[in-house]
Scaffold this active site. Structure first.
Site, PDB file in Angstrom:
ATOM      1  N   ASP A   1       0.805  -1.116   0.128  1.00  8.77           N
ATOM      2  CA  ASP A   1      -0.026   0.096  -0.159  1.00  8.77           C
ATOM      3  C   ASP A   1       1.059   1.290   0.035  1.00  8.77           C
ATOM      4  OD1 ASP A   1      -2.461   1.488   0.017  1.00  8.77           O
ATOM      5  OD2 ASP A   1      -2.053   1.863   2.092  1.00  8.77           O
TER       6      ASP A   1
ATOM      7  N   HIS B   1     -34.877  18.239 -18.410  1.00 10.07           N
ATOM      8  CA  HIS B   1     -33.382  17.736 -17.932  1.00 10.07           C
ATOM      9  C   HIS B   1     -33.152  16.526 -18.051  1.00 10.07           C
ATOM     10  CE1 HIS B   1     -30.326  17.456 -14.978  1.00 10.07           C
ATOM     11  NE2 HIS B   1     -30.200  18.751 -14.844  1.00 10.07           N
TER      12      HIS B   1
ATOM     13  N   GLY C   1     -30.089  24.597 -15.205  1.00  6.97           N
ATOM     14  CA  GLY C   1     -29.200  25.653 -14.744  1.00  6.97           C
ATOM     15  C   GLY C   1     -28.677  26.344 -15.694  1.00  6.97           C
TER      16      GLY C   1
ATOM     17  N   SER D   1     -13.305  10.123 -25.960  1.00  7.58           N
ATOM     18  CA  SER D   1     -14.050  10.346 -27.091  1.00  7.58           C
ATOM     19  C   SER D   1     -13.144  10.069 -28.308  1.00  7.58           C
ATOM     20  CB  SER D   1     -14.614  11.811 -26.943  1.00  7.58           C
ATOM     21  OG  SER D   1     -14.404  12.250 -28.441  1.00  7.58           O
TER      22      SER D   1
ATOM     23  N   ARG E   1     -14.407  19.190 -31.367  1.00  9.74           N
ATOM     24  CA  ARG E   1     -14.406  18.853 -29.934  1.00  9.74           C
ATOM     25  C   ARG E   1     -13.051  19.046 -29.494  1.00  9.74           C
ATOM     26  NH1 ARG E   1     -17.107  13.182 -28.551  1.00  9.74           N
ATOM     27  NH2 ARG E   1     -19.271  14.199 -29.038  1.00  9.74           N
TER      28      ARG E   1
ATOM     29  N   SER F   1     -18.308  -6.227 -34.300  1.00 10.66           N
ATOM     30  CA  SER F   1     -19.370  -6.442 -33.512  1.00 10.66           C
ATOM     31  C   SER F   1     -19.452  -7.405 -32.561  1.00 10.66           C
ATOM     32  CB  SER F   1     -20.557  -6.566 -34.763  1.00 10.66           C
ATOM     33  OG  SER F   1     -20.134  -7.679 -35.630  1.00 10.66           O
TER      34      SER F   1
ATOM     35  N   GLU G   1     -20.080  -7.842 -29.244  1.00 13.30           N
ATOM     36  CA  GLU G   1     -21.246  -8.361 -28.280  1.00 13.30           C
ATOM     37  C   GLU G   1     -22.686  -8.975 -29.190  1.00 13.30           C
ATOM     38  OE1 GLU G   1     -22.534  -5.563 -25.499  1.00 13.30           O
ATOM     39  OE2 GLU G   1     -20.144  -5.735 -24.437  1.00 13.30           O
TER      40      GLU G   1
ATOM     41  N   LYS H   1     -30.275   1.231 -36.160  1.00 14.48           N
ATOM     42  CA  LYS H   1     -29.214   0.661 -35.577  1.00 14.48           C
ATOM     43  C   LYS H   1     -28.922   0.842 -33.982  1.00 14.48           C
ATOM     44  CE  LYS H   1     -24.064   1.093 -35.898  1.00 14.48           C
ATOM     45  NZ  LYS H   1     -23.117   1.492 -36.943  1.00 14.48           N
TER      46      LYS H   1
ATOM     47  N   TYR I   1     -29.586  -2.080 -31.081  1.00 14.44           N
ATOM     48  CA  TYR I   1     -28.758  -2.046 -29.926  1.00 14.44           C
ATOM     49  C   TYR I   1     -29.115  -2.116 -28.637  1.00 14.44           C
ATOM     50  CZ  TYR I   1     -24.609  -2.910 -32.649  1.00 14.44           C
ATOM     51  OH  TYR I   1     -23.332  -3.606 -33.312  1.00 14.44           O
TER      52      TYR I   1
END
Lengths: 1131, 340
Positions: free
Chosen positions: A179, A664, A673, A768, A774, A798, A800, A852, A856
């Site tokens: 630790d 919201h 807000g 992201s 962005r 793909s 899953e 799509k 999912y």
């Protein structure tokens, strides 16, 4: 080549493995494939009964050596049924195009079959670590803790018998419980640590603590601009544990401790692995988010929650210790010194703090002793542990570009906020002129601001006394005329003493504007760094005034703020403006007419109000209350008619407008807000939120800016807080001494951090993808391999979806692609509209992209209601009934109908057929019995995904649900409620698939290690993505190993569920990326506002390479993997 | 606008340009300022010349002057500035000034291995510099320029800072080019390591007159109803006006006095008398409208009350409101406003 094979299958009466369907010219000759190869490959072709192409003959022979490819009459008969089913669901099994076959010589499997193989290689990989772990688990009594801890820099070992302290380079044993403590105010580097082995105690103390001034020379920070004081960590500050050969560290949330170990930052793997008791706890007793909320809440638990509450706890060491060991609660009080105190305080409390740290080590050990055997029993396959150990050794190499990235993102962020502020300031200035002739009264946004104005007034002059004379500037160099004027107006200057002591700010300006301005500095106290400018310098996009200055509208109605309800908007409901006192109703009506649904309300309202006016004053109050009550009764009707997304809150303003709240994300009871916050930014692109003045570019620009900034604003603290440890020249391999800075991040991954055992990490796992608008989203590409190294990795295609569908296939038909979902997953293609999303889209009449998302959502357990909401969100023009109809249709097509079958004892009295749920409950009611007494558990029928859901539900509702591949058990917190079958069912269904995917990942990790040995270093994995750091000359082989890993892992998985063959379309990755940086696709240039020129021009980073299986074989020097030196040596 | 569709600045505009030049000189104070020259050869009138300046005489002599006169500054990174009057204009289809024009040239000599980073920093700095003077900071764009075939793309990059008006019109207000030097002609020590190396040069060229025109157009191009010319407060040739409705002779004296106080403080006042005595309210309104159109940021409004108690109105072009101040606040209150 084909001859022996024909003999091989001679026993089969029917020839199903059709020879050579001629490959389309393009596929066969693509990519410089020599003609010869394609001929040879063609002999390898095979397909199953529903025309799904299977792996090449040579691969099948190697992977499923004991299974021959043959079929029985029954299977063929069944296949006819399957094909019929497929056709009914719009699948054309002839439509798929074959892919080229692959010729590979794999290393020999270890064991009789693929299942034994994985067991044996995983066992082999965990063995050295288990040998270090088990003695710790079995150790009943740790060595006695020393009475006194020495205040010595570095490691000190304590004799178990007499407590003698001996300085050591590093702990002598290879298995430790460990630790670390950090003094937060002094940075992220460790200040002390304790460790215990089965033999003795150790304590490590930072030189920073023992020496008051660290003798370590201050290093020039790497390329850090002067404005940014960024912490700079080097290996010297970290704890050495030694490298070479396997060693094992146990800790609670051990990745935090790992990030403070010196050897972890070197490019070469140290051989140390980490067992995280927190992850073990999550595996054994993890909880859902609902359960977590319950655990955190102080409320009395509901009776149905009592069962699982005993089986679980929150994740902290205190809670975990209480759960597994009971006894007295651990004290966490000394910890506060580390959190809030200074190094000096740590020094003063040294003994007690080390004891506290050692106490945690002991507690971790007690937890391990109880928890590990439980884990071992519930997760019997060695690949689970092997995967966990590997996941805990993530490593992200960075270089000086990391600092540059942070700097550029930060600067761009500042630039943009200045720009936004500037626009807002301009809008504010412009709005000021509305004060003239009270024009603001008719402004739809600013009417309710405080427009009051203060005046500057002089005090009364004293009657008798004359005013004190104000000293005027030096007059000597003035002309006589100038002096005359000064003298003439001296009395005006003298009146300065009549000014109020506290001068009002901007007398003559409206109050709301004055709030945005700062007082000009007094002459003597001007701060250099914070320069005063006139005007609305304090304005920002987060302020309440900002949306008003930008004239924002929601669904065309002007925004309005109410303290009680937050942000909302005004909807007029009457066209006569008589009673409006403040709201500029005329202007509002000019902009948006009274909507249809509100119109009738107005007329009724009028009569109500007329009636209300009759009673005398005393009753007025009462009547008013009744009046509001009437509105609330009517509200339901109104709500039903209102089609938008605003939230009714029973508010009427000025008797002419409804006030509706903005929605919201957390639900209707929350207040919004700021409409310029993250959650609303994409509402702008959907045109729900817009500027009321389309011509006003400023509004559009401010919104754009807000959108660009939101990612960085939400993530920068985590990103800038990443602990980067920089390597000194001498710590780098000799080929890297080019003068640039290199370092690494050990991301703090919780190897199994969720109920489904997915890894968790707050920065990298949620990073992201890079988007042009962005700011800072080029984050991942800032993980950059040092020269001479490559990042090799791939996304499981793909993942899953395939897991879910293959479970259905195996269960219902025993054949790949025999259920419609299975077929679409394996052979469907977007280009000819035969994939799942296109088919659903076509059947329901929505776009493929929308289909799509809903597909999912459904597979992850969302219900019809949710699909309805999504549909309306995607397409606001759908009416409620339309959306409902579409959602119903979609569910009928995909999930199918719920069908009940009678229990045997009722076969005499009732017909044995499928009953709908309505019929079933009616019949049960007639017999005065519960549904379960009369019927078996219902199943889904008739949909493309029915088989899958039936299988998932079957697994999920079992008394001890296990993952299909590695047989890992569900958390005790969800298992304990056997009688409440439906409780947490969507979660459990989701668990089957997601936890199955985690098994898949663990298997891949094991397989890669087996194929590549020490030649790859695990870098990072997010869910279905896997990346390794590899030396350049090994990159192509690593890429091929990735492809083979996919092949073997999928083969193992299907073998576990009873299928002994694998479709070609999923056998290999569609591509493996060999790249110098971490990015989704190797051609992405990651242009963002903070990286406007892209990676290629801005950072000089070239695109990476992307290898299909055939290219990988080519580049790796041929298809015979068994001849790779380290593999050959092993055999 | 002249016959050949070129433009020419009048006195007011020239004053504006002069102030812009002063701002340029005080920007990036690290520089060694190497004065003025009349040469017309080393200006990058054609696209190719943007990258070939290193072979010019002027660049050579500047470099030598740096090493000779500023030995302490002669290391990477360092900065040189010089002015150059030229008869050749930078190519700018939308707006072009009649020659001769003045080029403000900054050469930033940096470590070659950090050249790109410096280049981007300089782009950002320059863009912000322009934005600060603008009525609409969003109009500035950094536009990458294609490299001519003759130039080695590894060593060169070029961008223009464009000031855009509407959809179609734009003016390059500043050219930035990056050129990595090779060989032994120019070598400088690295400020960090001391190792000498051939620097990379980032050259910024601003054509003063054209840029001034661009800023003037910027001041007109705003979506306001009024016809104000939104010139930057700091750069405005006339920072302040004085106006009143004439009441009596004392008022003229007070105007004269205030004008005197402001002028001595170094503030730039309106032309002519420096103050306007108007007959009535409507004439005063006309005067203010005119001031707004000339881009005067503030006007002091005196009234009869001022003669009694010294209170006067400071009217702002941008808010069209006036705040009340006292005569004793002058000139410091105003000075503060023009400081930054």
């Amino acid at each position: 080549a084909s001859k022996p094979r024909r003999e091989h299958y001679a026993s089969s009466a029917i020839k199903i493995y059709r020879k050579v369907k001629p490959l389309p010219q393009k596929a066969a000759t693509a990519d410089r494939q020599p003609q010869k190869a394609s001929v040879e490959v063609s002999g390898e072709y095979s397909e199953n009964l529903v025309k799904v192409q299977m792996i090449s003959q040579n691969l099948h022979r190697q992977i499923f050596p004991q299974t021959t490819r043959h079929t029985t009459e029954e299977q063929i008969a069944a296949a006819r049924q399957h094909k019929e089913d497929l056709r009914r669901h719009g699948v054309d099994i002839e439509s798929s195009a074959p892919v080229p076959d692959v010729q590979l010589q794999l290393p020999a499997l270890q064991g009789q079959n693929i299942e034994e193989h994985f067991h044996s290689i995983a066992k082999e990989q965990v063995e050295p670590y288990e040998q270090l772990l088990l003695p710790l688990v079995q150790c009943r009594e740790l060595p006695a803790r020393p009475k006194r801890w020495e205040f010595l820099a570095g490691w000190t070992a304590y004799d178990p018998d007499d407590g003698t302290a001996t300085p050591v380079e590093q702990p002598l044993e290879k298995g430790l419980v460990f630790d670390v403590e950090v003094c937060v105010s002094a940075g992220q580097a460790p200040v002390l640590a304790t460790a215990v082995s089965t033999k003795r105690w150790y304590c490590w103390v930072s030189p920073k603590l023992t020496k008051h001034r660290l003798a370590v020379e201050k290093v020039e920070p790497c390329d850090v601009g002067a404005d940014f004081e960024r912490p700079h960590y080097t290996l010297e500050e970290l704890i050495p544990l030694g490298a070479g050969g396997p060693s094992l560290v146990v800790g609670h949330n051990v990745s935090y401790d790992r990030a403070r170990l010196r050897e972890q930052y070197r490019i070469e793997d140290s051989g140390t692995r980490f067992v995280d008791t927190m992850s073990l706890h999550m595996c054994v007793s993890g909880v859902t988010s609902y359960q977590r909320a319950m655990l955190k809440s102080k409320k009395e638990p509901a009776p149905e929650d009592l069962g699982w509450l005993e089986q679980s706890s929150l994740n902290s060491l205190v809670e975990v210790h209480r759960l597994y060991c009971g006894g007295q609660a651990l004290s966490k009080e000394p910890r506060n010194i580390f959190v809030e105190g200074t190094l000096e305080q740590v020094r003063t409390n040294f003994q007690s703090l080390v004891n506290y740290c050692a106490g945690d080590v002991e507690a971790t050990h007690r937890v391990l002793r109880v928890l590990y055997p439980m884990y071992g029993e519930r997760f019997p396959h060695p690949a689970s542990l092997a995967g966990m150990l590997e996941m805990g050794s993530a490593y992200l190499p960075v270089n000086s570009n990391w600092e540059r990235y942070i700097r550029e993102a930060q600067l761009t962020y500042e630039d943009l906020s200045i720009e936004a502020k500037y626009h807002l300031g301009r809008r504010a200035e412009e709005a000021c002129s509305l004060l003239d002739e009270e024009q603001y009264r008719s402004n739809l946004w600013l009417w309710d601001e405080d427009w009051s104005v203060q005046q500057l007034k002089l005090k009364q002059a004293p009657k008798r006394k004359s005013l004190p004379r104000v000293e005027l500037p030096e007059l000597s160099d003035l002309s006589s005329e100038q002096r005359r004027l000064y003298a003439k107006f001296q009395h005006l200057y003298d009146q300065r003493s009549l000014l109020p002591a506290r001068r009002p700010l901007l007398p003559g300006y409206p109050q709301w504007y004055r709030k945005l301005c700062r007082k000009p500095p007094t002459e003597d106290a001007e701060l250099e760094e914070d320069r005063w400018t006139p005007g609305a310098s304090e304005i920002s996009t987060g302020m309440q005034i900002a949306p008003k200055l930008l004239s924002l509208c929601w669904e065309g109605y002007p925004l309005h703020y109410q303290r009680e309800h937050g942000w909302g908007f005004l909807v007029p409901f009457r066209s006569d403006a008589a009673r409006a006192e403040r709201i500029p109703i005329q202007e509002l009506l000019a902009r948006c007419a009274v909507p249809e649904f509100a119109r009738q309300c107005a007329s009724q309202e009028e009569s109500n109000l007329a009636y209300d006016m009759l009673p005398g004053q005393l009753e007025e109050h009462l009547a008013k209350r009744q009046h509001y009550k009437k509105i609330s009764q009517k509200q339901q009707r109104l709500e039903a008619q209102y089609q938008g997304s605003g939230v009714w809150c029973n508010q009427v303003l000025d008797d002419c407008c409804f006030f509706l709240k903005l929605p919201h994300k957390n639900g209707p009871s929350f207040r919004v807000g700021s409409p310029l916050s993250k959650d609303f930014l994409n509402k702008f692109s959907e045109n729900v939120l817009s500027s009321g003045e389309p011509a006003c570019q400023a509004a559009a620009r401010v919104i754009d800016i807000a959108r660009m900034m939101s990612y960085w604003r939400n993530n920068r603290d985590r990103i800038m807080g990443q602990m980067v440890v920089w390597l000194e020249q001498e710590q780098l391999p000799s080929e890297l001494t080019d003068g640039k800075s290199y370092g690494a991040i050990c991301p703090q991954v919780v190897a199994c951090g969720t109920l489904t055992r997915r890894a968790m990490e707050p920065t990298w796992m949620t990073a992201s993808n890079s988007r042009p608008n962005r700011l800072g989203s080029e984050l991942r590409s800032m993980v950059q391999a040092p020269p001479g190294y490559r990042l090799v990795g791939a996304d499981v295609d793909s993942q899953e979806l395939w897991i879910a569908s293959v479970l259905g296939d195996a269960y219902a038909c025993g054949q790949h692609g025999a259920t419609p979902l299975g077929w679409m997953t394996l052979s469907g293609s977007k280009s000819n509209g035969s994939d799942m999303h296109s088919i659903t889209a076509k059947a329901v009449g929505i776009s493929r992209d929308h289909a799509k998302v809903i597909n999912y959502a459904r597979i992850y357990g969302a219900g019809q209601q949710f699909a309805e909401t999504l549909l309306r969100q995607f397409n606001p023009t759908f009416s409620a009934s339309e959306a409902k109809a579409k959602a119903m249709k979609m569910f009928a097509i995909t999930k199918g109908k719920r069908v009940y079958r009678l229990r045997e004892e009722f076969h005499d009295e009732l017909e044995d057929r499928g009953y709908s749920s309505y019929e079933a409950s009616r019949l049960a009611l007639q017999r005065n019995r519960t549904l379960g007494e009369v019927f078996h558990r219902p199943s889904w029928q008739g949909g493309t995904e029915s088989a899958m859901f039936n299988r998932l539900e079957e697994i999920a509702t079992g008394s001890q649900p296990k993952t299909p591949f590695l047989g890992g058990r569900l958390s005790r917190a969800l298992e304990s409620d056997a009688e409440q079958e439906q409780r947490f069912l969507p979660t459990r269904i989701n668990w089957v698939v997601q936890s199955g995917a985690v098994d898949f990942l663990h298997l891949m990790l094991v397989s890669m290690r087996w194929l590549m040995g020490p030649h790859v270093r695990f870098c990072l994995s997010f869910h279905d993505e896997l990346r390794y750091l590899v030396q350049e000359d090994m990159a192509a082989k690593a890429a091929l190993a990735m492809h083979i890993t996919n092949l073997l892992t999928r083969s193992y998985c299907v073998s576990r569920i009873g299928l002994h063959d694998l479709p070609m379309s999923v056998a290999f990755f569609s591509s493996v990326e060999v790249d110098t940086v971490l990015r989704k696709e190797c051609t992405m240039d990651c242009q963002t506002p903070s990286n406007p020129h892209g990676l290629r021009i801005g950072y000089g980073i070239q695109p990476g390479q992307s290898f299909s299986i055939s290219e990988a074989i080519d580049k790796a020097g041929g298809s015979d993997v068994s001849q790779w030196p380290w593999i050959k040596q092993r055999t | 606008v002249l016959d050949d569709s070129r433009v020419e600045l009048l006195a007011h505009g020239q004053a504006y340009g002069e102030l812009l030049k002063q701002q340029w000189l005080s920007l990036r104070p690290l520089a060694a300022y190497l004065g003025n020259s009349d040469s017309s050869v080393d200006v990058s009138a054609t696209h190719l010349q943007r990258f070939s300046f290193a072979s010019s005489k002027r660049f050579h002599s500047n470099f030598e002057q740096l090493v000779r006169e500023h030995p302490r500054k002669a290391k990477c990174p360092t900065l040189l500035k010089h002015l150059c009057t030229s008869s050749a204009c930078l190519p700018n289809p939308f707006l072009s000034h009649k020659p001769p024009v003045t080029h403000l040239i900054t050469d930033f000599l940096v470590e070659p291995y950090r050249a790109l980073e410096h280049f981007y920093n300089m782009q950002r700095e320059s863009k912000i510099w322009w934005m600060r003077y603008s009525s609409n900071p969003s109009r500035y764009r950094i536009v990458a320029r294609e490299l001519p075939a003759e130039v080695d793309a590894k060593d060169c990059q070029a961008i223009d800072i464009m000031s855009c008006y509407g959809e179609e019109c734009s003016v390059a207000v500043e050219q930035l080019s990056l050129v990595k030097l090779h060989g032994d002609d120019f070598r400088l020590p690295d400020a960090r390591t001391g190792q000498t190396l051939p620097p990379a040069v980032i050259r910024s060229v601003i054509e003063l007159e054209t840029a001034t025109c661009a800023l003037l157009v910027d001041g007109c191009d705003h979506a306001r109803e009024t016809q104000s010319l939104l010139l930057n407060r700091v750069l405005a040739p006339y920072q302040c006006g004085i106006a009143c409705q004439e009441v009596d002779g004392d008022m003229a004296d007070l105007c004269l006095h205030i004008k005197d106080v402001l002028l001595r403080a170094g503030l730039r006042l309106c032309q002519g008398n420096g103050y306007a005595l108007t007959k009535d309210a409507s004439q005063l309104r006309e005067h203010i409208k005119l001031s707004d159109m000339m881009g005067v940021p503030y006007t002091l409004l005196l009234s009869e009350q001022t003669l009694q108690n010294g209170l006067l109105q400071l009217r702002s072009r941008d808010t069209r409101l006036a705040e009340t101040i006292h005569i004793s606040d002058l000139p410091n209150y105003l000075m503060n406003m023009f400081k930054h």
